[in-house]
Write a protein that holds these residues in place. Structure first.
Motif, mmCIF file in Angstrom:
data_model
loop_
_atom_site.group_PDB
_atom_site.id
_atom_site.type_symbol
_atom_site.label_atom_id
_atom_site.label_comp_id
_atom_site.label_asym_id
_atom_site.label_seq_id
_atom_site.Cartn_x
_atom_site.Cartn_y
_atom_site.Cartn_z
ATOM 1 N N HIS A 14 0.426 -1.186 -0.105
ATOM 2 C CA HIS A 14 -0.206 0.284 0.077
ATOM 3 C C HIS A 14 1.034 1.589 -0.169
ATOM 4 O O HIS A 14 1.556 1.099 0.804
ATOM 5 C CB HIS A 14 -1.118 -0.097 0.892
ATOM 6 N N ILE A 15 -0.086 2.157 -1.027
ATOM 7 C CA ILE A 15 1.411 3.244 -0.955
ATOM 8 C C ILE A 15 0.110 4.427 -0.603
ATOM 9 O O ILE A 15 -0.552 4.587 -1.329
ATOM 10 C CB ILE A 15 1.999 3.310 -2.406
ATOM 11 N N ILE A 16 0.358 5.286 0.166
ATOM 12 C CA ILE A 16 -0.028 6.739 0.325
ATOM 13 C C ILE A 16 0.845 8.184 -0.219
ATOM 14 O O ILE A 16 1.563 7.996 -0.288
ATOM 15 C CB ILE A 16 0.137 6.527 2.073
ATOM 16 N N LYS A 17 -0.287 7.965 -1.225
ATOM 17 C CA LYS A 17 -0.565 9.629 -1.986
ATOM 18 C C LYS A 17 -0.529 10.289 -1.415
ATOM 19 O O LYS A 17 0.391 10.813 -0.549
ATOM 20 C CB LYS A 17 -1.782 9.153 -2.963
ATOM 21 N N SER A 18 -2.123 11.434 -0.883
ATOM 22 C CA SER A 18 -1.666 12.224 -0.524
ATOM 23 C C SER A 18 -3.238 12.200 0.192
ATOM 24 O O SER A 18 -4.397 12.006 -0.493
ATOM 25 C CB SER A 18 -1.443 13.401 -0.725
ATOM 26 N N GLY A 19 -3.708 13.441 0.438
ATOM 27 C CA GLY A 19 -5.556 13.901 1.621
ATOM 28 C C GLY A 19 -5.657 13.876 2.224
ATOM 29 O O GLY A 19 -4.490 13.745 3.070
ATOM 30 N N GLU A 20 -6.692 14.616 2.610
ATOM 31 C CA GLU A 20 -7.241 14.691 3.707
ATOM 32 C C GLU A 20 -8.794 14.581 4.472
ATOM 33 O O GLU A 20 -9.726 14.595 3.435
ATOM 34 C CB GLU A 20 -7.424 16.731 4.546
ATOM 35 N N VAL A 21 -8.921 14.605 5.209
ATOM 36 C CA VAL A 21 -10.443 13.911 5.774
ATOM 37 C C VAL A 21 -10.453 14.880 7.846
ATOM 38 O O VAL A 21 -9.531 14.790 8.338
ATOM 39 C CB VAL A 21 -10.711 12.377 6.295
ATOM 40 N N THR A 22 -11.617 15.136 7.907
ATOM 41 C CA THR A 22 -11.853 15.965 8.700
ATOM 42 C C THR A 22 -13.481 14.982 9.205
ATOM 43 O O THR A 22 -14.671 15.406 8.287
ATOM 44 C CB THR A 22 -12.225 17.980 8.403
ATOM 45 N N LEU A 23 -13.111 14.785 10.454
ATOM 46 C CA LEU A 23 -14.353 14.161 10.980
ATOM 47 C C LEU A 23 -14.984 14.351 11.986
ATOM 48 O O LEU A 23 -14.193 15.798 13.055
ATOM 49 C CB LEU A 23 -13.704 12.842 11.494
ATOM 50 N N SER A 24 -16.255 15.304 12.046
ATOM 51 C CA SER A 24 -17.418 16.228 13.092
ATOM 52 C C SER A 24 -18.066 15.477 13.736
ATOM 53 O O SER A 24 -18.524 14.660 13.059
ATOM 54 C CB SER A 24 -17.067 17.349 12.477
ATOM 55 N N THR A 25 -18.432 15.794 14.734
ATOM 56 C CA THR A 25 -19.537 15.234 15.577
ATOM 57 C C THR A 25 -19.590 16.260 16.328
ATOM 58 O O THR A 25 -19.723 16.710 16.819
ATOM 59 C CB THR A 25 -19.090 13.737 16.640
ATOM 60 N N ASP A 26 -21.923 16.335 15.958
ATOM 61 C CA ASP A 26 -22.679 16.986 16.430
ATOM 62 C C ASP A 26 -21.788 18.972 15.945
ATOM 63 O O ASP A 26 -22.346 19.357 16.701
ATOM 64 C CB ASP A 26 -22.847 17.508 17.847
ATOM 65 N N ASP A 27 -21.024 18.423 14.726
ATOM 66 C CA ASP A 27 -21.397 20.111 14.175
ATOM 67 C C ASP A 27 -19.419 20.237 15.054
ATOM 68 O O ASP A 27 -19.657 22.196 14.578
ATOM 69 C CB ASP A 27 -22.357 21.182 14.029
ATOM 70 N N VAL A 28 -18.454 19.709 15.907
ATOM 71 C CA VAL A 28 -17.837 19.772 16.425
ATOM 72 C C VAL A 28 -16.405 19.251 15.589
ATOM 73 O O VAL A 28 -16.726 18.122 15.466
ATOM 74 C CB VAL A 28 -17.565 19.688 17.918
ATOM 75 N N GLU A 29 -15.661 19.277 14.938
ATOM 76 C CA GLU A 29 -14.760 19.359 14.332
ATOM 77 C C GLU A 29 -14.034 18.070 15.720
ATOM 78 O O GLU A 29 -13.173 18.618 16.823
ATOM 79 C CB GLU A 29 -13.834 19.903 13.787
#
Length: 117
Positions: free
Chosen positions: A4-19
């Motif tokens: 597996h090769i990690i290229k690039s990317g971003e993810v943000t997870l929010s719960t109840d509109d709070v990051e």
């Protein structure tokens, strides 16, 4: 064996509109930054479950060794303060005595303990 090769990317997870969590992958490195203390404690508790500290450390060592062998690094931070580095970029000093491996670096013991309580 699949590689597996990690290229690039971003993810943000929010719960109840709070990051709660921000994950960024780039150049074989994954940065995980938790921003919600309750979410962080809940996730860390579910990962460890009822496991003892010793078995949790054994799991961490195993994962860190696999990451190092694959040339990957994962950093875990809370509100931008790095807590832990595992994998190929870990440069442990005293934490090597605690973890028994060169693939785990504890970057901020005080903050890590504060979040564990």
């Amino acid at each position: 064996m699949a590689r597996h090769i990690i290229k690039s990317g971003e993810v943000t997870l929010s719960t109840d509109d709070v990051e709660s969590l921000h994950i960024k992958a780039e150049d074989n490195k994954i940065d995980i930054n938790a921003t919600n203390k309750e979410f962080f404690k809940e996730v860390m508790g579910s990962v460890g479950g009822a496991a003892s500290i010793r078995s949790g450390l054994a799991q961490l060592k195993s994962i860190a060794g696999e990451l190092k062998d694959a040339g990957l690094t994962v950093t875990l931070s809370f509100d931008g303060d790095r807590l832990l580095t595992i994998g190929v970029e870990a440069k442990p000093k005293l934490s090597r005595l605690v973890t028994g491996t060169s693939a785990v670096e504890i970057n901020n013991v005080r903050k890590l303990l504060e979040l564990a309580i």
